[in-house]
Design a protein around this motif. Structure first.
Motif: not given
Length: 107
Positions: A79-80, A84-86, A92-94
């Protein structure tokens, strides 16, 4: 060792590893002693009569597989890491959007 294949040895090794995990966890055996436990279990399984050994091995594989131990998959809390990946992906998208806005040519 006549008639023993590498597959047989691999199966026996996997069963011994699973049994060491189960017994070690059930009796809170320290990790440094688990190698000795593995040698003891392997010796017992190897030196019992072949007729009994085959039947016992099949029973152990069935039981260990049913309990989920034989797969030797260590459950992990991902979950952690997923969080972190999300977060990284959102950052990155921002950053990509900011770069696109900065590189637009005014009309």
């Amino acid at each position: 060792m006549e008639g023993v294949t590498m597959f047989d040895l691999g199966t026996l090794a996997a069963v011994v590893a699973a049994l060491v995990t189960v017994i070690g966890n059930a009796f809170s055996i320290e990790k440094r002693y688990r190698a000795l436990l593995a040698i003891g279990i392997a010796s017992i399984l190897w030196f019992i009569p072949r007729d009994w050994g085959s039947e016992l091995l099949v029973a152990l594989i069935i039981g260990l597989t049913a309990s989920g131990v034989y797969s030797q998959v260590k459950p992990r809390d991902n979950e952690r890491e997923l969080m972190r990946m999300q977060i990284r992906e959102e950052e990155r998208e921002a950053e990509e959007i900011r770069n696109q806005n900065n590189h637009r040519t005014p009309y």
